[in-house]
Enzyme design. Structure first.
Site, PDB file in Angstrom:
ATOM      1  N   LYS A 208      40.615  32.590  30.979  1.00  9.04           N
ATOM      2  CA  LYS A 208      40.226  33.459  29.865  1.00  9.04           C
ATOM      3  C   LYS A 208      41.199  33.327  28.697  1.00  9.04           C
ATOM      4  O   LYS A 208      42.341  32.912  28.862  1.00  9.04           O
ATOM      5  CB  LYS A 208      40.078  34.906  30.349  1.00  9.04           C
ATOM      6  CG  LYS A 208      38.774  35.039  31.150  1.00  9.04           C
ATOM      7  CD  LYS A 208      38.408  36.445  31.514  1.00  9.04           C
ATOM      8  CE  LYS A 208      37.051  36.412  32.230  1.00  9.04           C
ATOM      9  NZ  LYS A 208      36.751  37.648  32.926  1.00  9.04           N
ATOM     10  N   ARG A 244      38.275  35.581  41.203  1.00  7.81           N
ATOM     11  CA  ARG A 244      37.155  34.719  40.796  1.00  7.81           C
ATOM     12  C   ARG A 244      37.731  33.621  39.916  1.00  7.81           C
ATOM     13  O   ARG A 244      38.263  33.919  38.840  1.00  7.81           O
ATOM     14  CB  ARG A 244      36.141  35.584  40.042  1.00  7.81           C
ATOM     15  CG  ARG A 244      34.931  34.857  39.537  1.00  7.81           C
ATOM     16  CD  ARG A 244      34.031  35.813  38.750  1.00  7.81           C
ATOM     17  NE  ARG A 244      32.884  35.116  38.225  1.00  7.81           N
ATOM     18  CZ  ARG A 244      32.904  34.395  37.105  1.00  7.81           C
ATOM     19  NH1 ARG A 244      33.992  34.288  36.393  1.00  7.81           N
ATOM     20  NH2 ARG A 244      31.795  33.785  36.700  1.00  7.81           N
TER      21      ARG A 244
END
Ligand code: PMM
Length: 269
Positions: A208, A244
């Site tokens: 991210k 994840r």
């Protein structure tokens, strides 16, 4: 041991791997590779949630996701389906998926709660305020930890009142979803507050932007994967249930280190 959810984005436009796994065979091969490298669960998604992404028609999402889910289930892989659509979730559960991972925590589709409750599937309740498009201003928080934990707690309570079994629920703070880098780090530094809800915690930090901003060369995936693995190790150290991730190998190593560290604490080495 902390569970690894390997990310399989069957999309043309996810921010780091869009377009790579649109072809079913390539997608399945990639997923099996992740399992071989240590993924416990494959998280299959057919709609990108990156900021500004176009919503995908449910029919198209199903067309992307279902054949892959079916084939992985046939091969004995535990599958979660990453979707905000109840119809896609229901079809994926019929195809053998074990977990519904809804980045809206059931808020985007009014049918979602019933689908997961009636199926008895596990359900990831992620913290979510709104679709990440231009019509929604950046989220504001007075106390990001209290608000994220409180909003998840409220959603969990609603699900339980509707009939969900608490042991079917997993919570996720939704890093990057209506949260800037400071919000993400503040939430990560207070994972104990989320864990105090008494439910398994899932963290999705992989690749991210807030990790890219942190390190020199952070625009490159390799650097982001290393930063993602460090977050995974620290989160595992805090006792999270799962992470994840895109890069399973590096994450596996990071989690082995965290597990060895914790064993050392118990004096069991
Ligand atoms: N992030 C993305 C997609 N799905 N699911 C959960 N549970 N938690 C997350 O943080 C999360 C998610 C966006 O990342 P991607 O585009 O790399 O899949």
């Amino acid at each position: 041991m902390t569970q690894i959810l390997g990310i399989l984005n069957v999309t043309p436009d996810s921010f780091s791997d869009g377009g790579l796994w649109l072809d079913r065979e390539a997608a399945v091969r990639h997923a099996l590779g992740m399992v071989a490298r240590g993924a416990d669960i494959i998280d299959v998604g057919g709609e990108s949630t990156r900021p500004g992404a176009q919503r995908v028609a449910v029919s198209e999402e199903k067309r992307r996701v279902l054949p892959v889910v079916r084939e992985l289930v046939d091969k004995g892989v535990t599958v979660s389906v990453d979707t905000m659509n109840a119809a896609t979730a229901a079809a994926a559960l019929d195809a053998g998926a074990a977990i519904v991972n809804d980045v809206s925590g059931g808020l985007a589709d009014p049918e979602m709660d019933d689908v997961v409750i009636e199926s008895g599937a596990r359900f990831v309740v992620m913290h979510w305020r709104a679709h990440l498009d231009k019509t929604h201003p950046p989220a504001r928080y007075d106390d990001v930890v209290a608000e994220v934990v409180g909003e998840i707690e409220y959603r969990v309570a609603e699900l339980i009142v509707k009939g969900a079994h608490p042991d079917r629920l997993i919570v996720d703070p939704g890093l990057g979803f209506s949260k800037n880098a400071d919000h993400n780090w503040t939430v990560l530094a207070h994972l104990d507050r989320l864990a105090a809800l008494g439910l398994p915690v899932l963290i999705g930090a992989s690749r991210k932007r807030f990790l890219g901003e942190l390190v020199p060369g952070g625009a490159q995936l390799g650097e982001r994967d290393l930063a993602s693995a460090v977050v995974a190790a620290l989160a595992a150290h805090e006792g999270v249930w799962g992470v994840r991730v895109h890069d399973v190998s590096t994450t596996r190593t990071a989690l082995e280190v965290a597990a060895a560290w914790n064993r050392g604490k118990d004096g069991r080495r």
